[in-house]
Design a protein around this motif. Sequence first.
Motif, short mmCIF file in Angstrom:
data_model
loop_
_atom_site.label_atom_id
_atom_site.label_comp_id
_atom_site.label_asym_id
_atom_site.label_seq_id
_atom_site.Cartn_x
_atom_site.Cartn_y
_atom_site.Cartn_z
N GLY A 175 1.00 -1.15 0.03
CA GLY A 175 -0.01 0.08 0.10
C GLY A 175 0.78 1.28 -0.04
N CYS A 176 2.23 0.83 -0.31
CA CYS A 176 3.24 2.33 -0.05
C CYS A 176 2.50 3.41 -1.63
CB CYS A 176 4.12 1.95 0.11
SG CYS A 176 5.56 3.44 -0.03
N PRO A 177 2.40 4.25 -1.29
CA PRO A 177 2.27 5.38 -2.58
C PRO A 177 3.21 5.54 -4.10
CG PRO A 177 1.93 7.13 -0.82
CD PRO A 177 2.66 5.71 0.42
N LEU A 197 12.38 4.56 -1.95
CA LEU A 197 13.46 5.19 -1.12
C LEU A 197 14.08 3.63 -1.32
CD1 LEU A 197 11.57 7.24 1.37
CD2 LEU A 197 12.80 8.20 -0.78
N MET A 198 14.11 2.89 -1.49
CA MET A 198 14.47 1.71 -1.21
C MET A 198 16.18 1.74 -1.91
SD MET A 198 14.85 -1.98 -2.35
CE MET A 198 15.52 -3.58 -1.71
N GLU A 199 16.31 2.00 -3.19
CA GLU A 199 17.91 1.54 -3.52
C GLU A 199 18.78 3.02 -3.25
OE1 GLU A 199 17.34 1.73 -8.04
OE2 GLU A 199 19.75 1.76 -8.03
N LYS A 204 13.53 0.47 4.47
CA LYS A 204 13.36 -1.40 4.38
C LYS A 204 11.78 -1.84 4.42
CE LYS A 204 17.24 -1.42 6.36
NZ LYS A 204 18.58 -1.47 8.09
N GLY A 205 10.80 -0.97 3.66
CA GLY A 205 9.05 -1.37 4.16
C GLY A 205 9.36 -2.48 3.21
N THR A 206 10.12 -3.15 2.88
CA THR A 206 9.82 -5.04 2.24
C THR A 206 10.36 -5.58 2.51
OG1 THR A 206 11.94 -4.19 0.86
CG2 THR A 206 10.29 -4.18 -0.61
N GLN A 207 10.76 -5.26 4.17
CA GLN A 207 11.25 -6.26 5.53
C GLN A 207 10.90 -6.11 5.76
OE1 GLN A 207 16.18 -5.87 5.23
NE2 GLN A 207 15.68 -4.42 3.59
N CYS A 223 4.92 6.93 7.76
CA CYS A 223 6.35 7.08 7.42
C CYS A 223 7.00 8.05 5.61
CB CYS A 223 7.16 6.66 8.20
SG CYS A 223 7.60 6.36 9.88
N LEU A 224 5.98 6.57 5.08
CA LEU A 224 6.60 6.95 3.95
C LEU A 224 5.83 8.03 3.66
CD1 LEU A 224 8.57 5.12 2.40
CD2 LEU A 224 7.45 3.54 4.23
N ARG A 225 4.80 8.18 3.21
CA ARG A 225 3.57 9.36 3.12
C ARG A 225 3.83 10.51 3.40
NH1 ARG A 225 -1.48 6.95 1.08
NH2 ARG A 225 -1.64 4.85 2.28
S1 SF4 Z 1 7.86 0.79 1.29
FE1 SF4 Z 1 10.05 1.47 0.72
S2 SF4 Z 1 11.01 -0.07 -0.75
FE2 SF4 Z 1 8.28 -0.17 -0.34
S3 SF4 Z 1 7.70 1.55 -2.56
FE3 SF4 Z 1 7.88 2.57 -0.15
S4 SF4 Z 1 9.73 3.53 -0.79
FE4 SF4 Z 1 10.22 1.61 -1.86
#
Ligand code: SF4
Length: 304
Positions: A175-177, A197-199, A204-207, A223-225
């Motif tokens: 659900g991250c935008p 923001l991962m690369e 670390k939203g995927t973990q 946080c991401l928003r």
């Molecule tokens: S949670 Fe992190 S890795 Fe996933 S799409 Fe959002 S910014 Fe990218």
Amino acid sequence: MLADEGVRLLWHPSLSEQTGSQARDVLEACARGVQGFDVLCVEGAMLRGPRGSGRFHVVAGTGIPAIEWVRRLSERARHVVAVGSCAAFGGVTSAGSNPTDACGLQYDGVARGGLLGAQYRGAAGLPVINVAGCPTHPDWVTETLIALARGTLRGSDLDEYGRPRFYADHLVHHGCPRNEFYEFKASAERPTDQGCLMENLGCKGTQAHADCNLRAWNGGGSCLRGGYACIRCTEPGFEDPGHPFAQTPKVAGIPIGLPVDMPKAWFVALAALSKSATPARVRENAHSDHIVAVPGSGRPHSRK
Ligand code: SF4
């Protein structure tokens, strides 16, 4: 809401009227079994130092270390709930050299044990329920308390770290935008960029196990928003990532921390393929703080 569900607050350091000796009387009555209660909620790490005495944190006016109060009260509780990652795992209080010998109620980082020991069970038979997060989402706390009040929270509803699965069966990534940017590996390079923001920026939203982007904070945020990378605050050990929180450590250009369930070779192959197929719109927007290319136009949207 909690009152409607039959939850009655016996005492809370901020919300209750009782202070000083009145508060101490409540604690003492509970610890002696004179006052019955169902759920012990604990916030903050358990400070065992110095040298196991717990005297780095003495409950004011009692002369008794907080860890002793928690031990006594947990013997009487039907359920014990750790509110936040410090109470669950030690959290930021246990970071670095951990001078206060901080730990969680039933975990010391990823290791089971903590203050109460791996075998601890509340009178109702459950281990400590770890509503982890730094901070923890208010809804996770209320939903846990309501489930306990209804008698619907069972051992199988907790994950391997004792977290309620209603939120820990998700990843922050869900659900991250910024998902479209992730799909095409269109990455932000500056904190103000809209890209994933991962690369580069430590996400670390995927973990991270949590539903932060499905269950909005304060009705609409995460946080991401808000432009901040996920730092895995619901996971034990998040406080010591071994690198700055807003940087992504890499080896040969490949992020060290890969999404859960994804073999490294697949990630590398998919990332290369995705990057080669990134639409110009997505790439341009990823490196901007506002939309510069709109869907379907095939050309940049000029800003006046
Ligand atoms: S949670 Fe992190 S890795 Fe996933 S799409 Fe959002 S910014 Fe990218």
